[in-house]
Write an enzyme that holds these catalytic residues in place. Structure first.
Site, PDB file in Angstrom:
ATOM      1  N   ASP A   1     -24.882  43.815 -21.850  1.00  0.00           N
ATOM      2  CA  ASP A   1     -25.839  44.403 -20.908  1.00  0.00           C
ATOM      3  C   ASP A   1     -25.426  44.179 -19.452  1.00  0.00           C
ATOM      4  O   ASP A   1     -24.648  43.279 -19.144  1.00  0.00           O
ATOM      5  CB  ASP A   1     -27.219  43.755 -21.099  1.00  0.00           C
ATOM      6  CG  ASP A   1     -27.901  44.247 -22.361  1.00  0.00           C
ATOM      7  OD1 ASP A   1     -27.244  44.889 -23.193  1.00  0.00           O
ATOM      8  OD2 ASP A   1     -29.105  43.956 -22.514  1.00  0.00           O
TER       9      ASP A   1
ATOM     10  N   HIS B   1     -23.837  39.516 -21.971  1.00  0.00           N
ATOM     11  CA  HIS B   1     -23.801  40.208 -20.675  1.00  0.00           C
ATOM     12  C   HIS B   1     -22.380  40.226 -20.133  1.00  0.00           C
ATOM     13  O   HIS B   1     -21.756  39.167 -20.039  1.00  0.00           O
ATOM     14  CB  HIS B   1     -24.746  39.509 -19.685  1.00  0.00           C
ATOM     15  CG  HIS B   1     -26.186  39.559 -20.118  1.00  0.00           C
ATOM     16  ND1 HIS B   1     -26.700  38.689 -21.055  1.00  0.00           N
ATOM     17  CD2 HIS B   1     -27.193  40.390 -19.764  1.00  0.00           C
ATOM     18  CE1 HIS B   1     -27.978  38.980 -21.253  1.00  0.00           C
ATOM     19  NE2 HIS B   1     -28.310  40.007 -20.485  1.00  0.00           N
TER      20      HIS B   1
END
Ligand SMILES: [Zn+2]
Length: 340
Positions: free
Chosen positions: A146, A288
């Site tokens: 993400d 991430h």
């Protein structure tokens, strides 16, 4: 009728091959193709979520057929698309031919390629090559990243994935896609999947339905501008979304089942430990690609998951292309209707 023409054509071709007859053989004038019409109820087994997926595939097809620029993305969401199960579409050679009402793209119909309908319409209406096959999701896990694209870390991660022959799914932030469109393209070019993670990472749960819809649309637009494709999935920042917002979005919502907590640790060793402790077959792992410690942890995570016998796949592969709008997915074996 179709069989009869196939037979006739087959015979004619056979005759040609054998060189029957002395006069040049002229193939019979091609029969006016009688396209088979089916109702959306038949196509989707009367599943409104499947019909919503067909509508989303139609939007993509409208933009591509008309070679539209990204500024036309909002307009495609204004096109009236079928919501009634009794309406009909045609099974054309190249795809599902959907009649359209009057629209700003000036199309009387759009043909959605069958490849975009795998897992969305019933197998019996799809050519063999596009049918859903049985998979064993217990042997698969999906890595997801993400908050990118990041100027240096995302390309670094793409190299790692390529070297390991692994594909992942990237939930990207619209404003960064706009800034680094070439990285968004590289994600797709590497065989990975690209999806929507809002425009600038607000908490959907607290900004209201209208602003949430704008965040998603603007990001779809940026991704289309960069890659010429609309993303299939949305992941709300912090996993936060209200029932009303979720029902309004026209894309499947992808959550996760394993949180690496990499954003809190900022420590590769701890990331690796957390992922390995929790991951089982069918899981969606959240990481991430904007933290260097996370990206540095990926080679070891891949190696260890592979050693446990897992195949690392994209979200679409893990869900066997069957993710539908109006539902949210927490893994291969956990989907829930939005708002329940
Ligand atoms: Zn995020």
């Amino acid at each position: 009728m179709k069989k009869y023409w196939q037979l006739l054509l087959g015979t004619a071709l056979f005759a040609l091959t054998l060189g029957w007859g002395s006069a040049p053989v002229v193939a019979p004038a091609k029969a006016k193709a009688t396209m088979k019409m089916v109702t959306y109820g038949q196509l989707t087994n009367k599943n409104p979520h499947r019909l919503a997926a067909v509508r989303e595939a139609a939007r993509q097809a409208i933009l591509q057929t008309t070679k539209s620029k990204s500024k036309r993305v909002p307009a495609v969401y204004q096109v009236k698309l079928p919501t009634h199960m009794t309406k009909k579409a045609g099974l054309a050679e190249k795809g599902l031919q959907m009649p359209l009402l009057k629209n700003s793209f000036k199309l009387s119909h759009v043909t959605v390629p069958y490849s975009a309908l795998t897992g969305k319409i019933a197998n019996r209406y799809l050519p063999k090559a596009n049918r859903t096959q049985k998979i064993n999701a217990n042997k698969m896990v999906a890595l997801t990243f993400d908050d990118g694209p990041d100027k240096t870390l995302t390309p670094r991660l793409l190299k790692t994935l390529k070297k390991a022959h692994v594909h992942a799914t990237f939930f990207e932030v619209g404003q960064s896609v706009k800034r680094y469109p070439q990285i968004a393209r590289a994600v797709l070019a590497g065989g990975n999947e690209l999806a929507n993670h809002s425009w600038n990472h607000p908490n959907f749960g607290s900004i209201g339905t209208k602003k949430t819809a704008q965040q998603v649309l603007r990001t779809n637009q940026a991704i289309y501008q960069a890659t010429k494709t609309l993303p299939q999935y949305v992941r709300p920042p912090y996993g936060s979304i209200t029932a009303a917002e979720g029902r309004k979005l026209q894309q499947p919502i992808i959550r996760w089942s394993v949180d690496s907590r990499d954003w809190a640790y900022l420590n590769s060793k701890k990331d690796i430990k957390e992922v390995m402790k929790d991951t089982r077959g069918g899981d969606i792992i959240l990481m991430h690609d904007v933290h260097k410690q996370s990206v540095a942890a990926v080679p070891t995570i891949i190696k260890r998951l592979k050693a446990k016998g897992y195949k690392l796949v994209t979200v679409s592969e893990l869900l066997n292309n069957q993710a539908l709008p109006g539902l949210q997915y927490f893994g291969a074996h956990d989907s829930r209707v939005v708002g329940k």
